[in-house]
Design a protein around this motif. Sequence first.
Motif, PDB file in Angstrom:
ATOM      1  N   GLU A 246      -7.181  -2.394  -5.792  1.00  0.00           N
ATOM      2  CA  GLU A 246      -6.712  -3.753  -6.065  1.00  0.00           C
ATOM      3  C   GLU A 246      -7.633  -4.401  -7.085  1.00  0.00           C
ATOM      4  O   GLU A 246      -8.858  -4.233  -7.018  1.00  0.00           O
ATOM      5  CB  GLU A 246      -6.706  -4.603  -4.793  1.00  0.00           C
ATOM      6  CG  GLU A 246      -5.615  -4.255  -3.804  1.00  0.00           C
ATOM      7  CD  GLU A 246      -5.567  -5.240  -2.648  1.00  0.00           C
ATOM      8  OE1 GLU A 246      -6.112  -6.357  -2.799  1.00  0.00           O
ATOM      9  OE2 GLU A 246      -4.988  -4.894  -1.601  1.00  0.00           O
TER      10      GLU A 246
ATOM     11  N   ARG B  66      -9.202  -5.092   1.578  1.00  0.00           N
ATOM     12  CA  ARG B  66      -8.737  -5.644   2.856  1.00  0.00           C
ATOM     13  C   ARG B  66      -9.915  -6.082   3.718  1.00  0.00           C
ATOM     14  O   ARG B  66      -9.891  -7.138   4.349  1.00  0.00           O
ATOM     15  CB  ARG B  66      -7.898  -4.596   3.593  1.00  0.00           C
ATOM     16  CG  ARG B  66      -7.290  -5.126   4.897  1.00  0.00           C
ATOM     17  CD  ARG B  66      -6.413  -4.098   5.579  1.00  0.00           C
ATOM     18  NE  ARG B  66      -7.162  -2.925   6.003  1.00  0.00           N
ATOM     19  CZ  ARG B  66      -7.107  -1.735   5.430  1.00  0.00           C
ATOM     20  NH1 ARG B  66      -6.341  -1.550   4.370  1.00  0.00           N
ATOM     21  NH2 ARG B  66      -7.819  -0.738   5.895  1.00  0.00           N
TER      22      ARG B  66
ATOM     23  N   ARG C 137      -8.235  -0.165  -1.762  1.00  0.00           N
ATOM     24  CA  ARG C 137      -7.410  -0.972  -0.863  1.00  0.00           C
ATOM     25  C   ARG C 137      -8.166  -1.312   0.419  1.00  0.00           C
ATOM     26  O   ARG C 137      -8.126  -2.442   0.912  1.00  0.00           O
ATOM     27  CB  ARG C 137      -6.134  -0.203  -0.514  1.00  0.00           C
ATOM     28  CG  ARG C 137      -5.218   0.071  -1.688  1.00  0.00           C
ATOM     29  CD  ARG C 137      -4.404  -1.137  -2.068  1.00  0.00           C
ATOM     30  NE  ARG C 137      -3.455  -0.824  -3.141  1.00  0.00           N
ATOM     31  CZ  ARG C 137      -2.698  -1.718  -3.722  1.00  0.00           C
ATOM     32  NH1 ARG C 137      -2.776  -2.991  -3.359  1.00  0.00           N
ATOM     33  NH2 ARG C 137      -1.866  -1.378  -4.690  1.00  0.00           N
TER      34      ARG C 137
ATOM     35  N   THR D 186       0.833  -1.199   0.000  1.00  0.00           N
ATOM     36  CA  THR D 186       0.000   0.000   0.000  1.00  0.00           C
ATOM     37  C   THR D 186       0.862   1.240   0.000  1.00  0.00           C
ATOM     38  O   THR D 186       2.073   1.190   0.275  1.00  0.00           O
ATOM     39  CB  THR D 186      -0.922   0.035   1.225  1.00  0.00           C
ATOM     40  OG1 THR D 186      -0.101   0.147   2.414  1.00  0.00           O
ATOM     41  CG2 THR D 186      -1.759  -1.214   1.322  1.00  0.00           C
TER      42      THR D 186
END
Length: 462
Positions: A167, A200, A196, A13
Amino acid sequence: METFSRLVRQGRTVPDIAATFGITDLKVKRILALGDLLPKIREAYRREEIDAETVRHLTMASKAQQKDWLALCADPDQYAPRGFQLKQWLFGGQSISTKVALFAIDEYPGLITSDLFGEDSYFADADLFWQKQNEAIAARRDTYLNDGWSEVVLLEPGQYFHPWDHEKTPKKKGGKVVITVSHRGEVECHEGWLSRKEARRAREGGEQEETAAKPPRPELTGPMQNYVDLHRHAAVRAAMLDHPAVALRLVVAHAITGSGLWLVRREPQRAANETVTASLAGCKAEAAFGKKRREVLALLGSPDEDGVVAGGDGDAFAIAGVFARLLALCDDDVMRVLTLVMAETLAAGSAVIEALGNHLNVDMGTWWQPDDAFFDLLRDKEIANSMLAEVGGKLVADGNVADKVKTQKKIIRDFLAGENGRQKVETWLPRWMEFPAESYTSRGGFRTADQWTQVQPLFVRE
């Protein structure tokens, strides 16, 4: 630049990279933006053929814009804008190329202009172009949604999609489609991406995270909802003023159910003791009232025939339901409901009872006769003697003036029943029960009589 780009592809990241190299997040993003430029632009920048301001503006350009700019640079007969002029060029001039249209060119009803060689053509009417382009963008969005994508995010014109903040995520794992639109009309669809943070969260929470997902953003903001509510309220109440029959039914519905602005409570008829409770339960007036109430409940379609009408909890849906029922009733039936509601919410022991009873010339003898509870509660010997004088005459009262109150009450009951040699008295009402009510003594403390004294001047007819 290549190092940072490689780290992003490996899953690192922006904060991770910043911490590793000891620089700020903003610095990392700037380097990544430079790394996202086309290779030829990066090479020209290294050779110092492009100044820092120009390359900074190019980081805001789409890939198509970067290619167009390189083509201008390669053509000796063309001018490639730089610096501030480049920014103006990126954010759209007056000409929009037909190459960027998502819609079929033959669907564009306006004028299209071409250069002398016919190699490039442009939409002459920018507003008309954007109308058609937006329709095509909306259609593209709907197609994605129909194809099963979880969400299509349409960015504001000129807002750029930064892959290093996202992502790659397939459709089946919740990936979204991000659509970007440049000020020159170019549209790019980035399929299968999550931020991101979203990616996650999806990895860590799985199905549990989905069940506890953040609720969707409401369609209206709080201030906009307030705006809509107040303007609709103003229009409806102004229109209602011309429909008193509708207003009558709405008043009745509010009185029955209550609302956030209406607090309507039934008279609880709280009894001081069990003796009073038993007396009221056997009261002729209560029996007649119960019969009328069941009829009204039937008009309202209530399944509880022994229930009550007024005193709801203020639920808006309940108000609408009762209102709809009342609209189907004739005026006479609505008035029956209203009268019953008013009767249920009439406060006992109030001056209103005295005003209404006297106005209606209520004959208490029709509804009430002295019962066991009355005589049980009568414990004043002076008053009992006055009552004995009313039913048996002064001679009888004087002859028993010193007797116990129990004895005098027994004689009164004998007169009322015509027993033990007493002549039956057919109709007798204590002064307390008549309309208007009167006291037996000058001692005061009889609230009912005092209340009538207060309101009586309001009902005196000249």
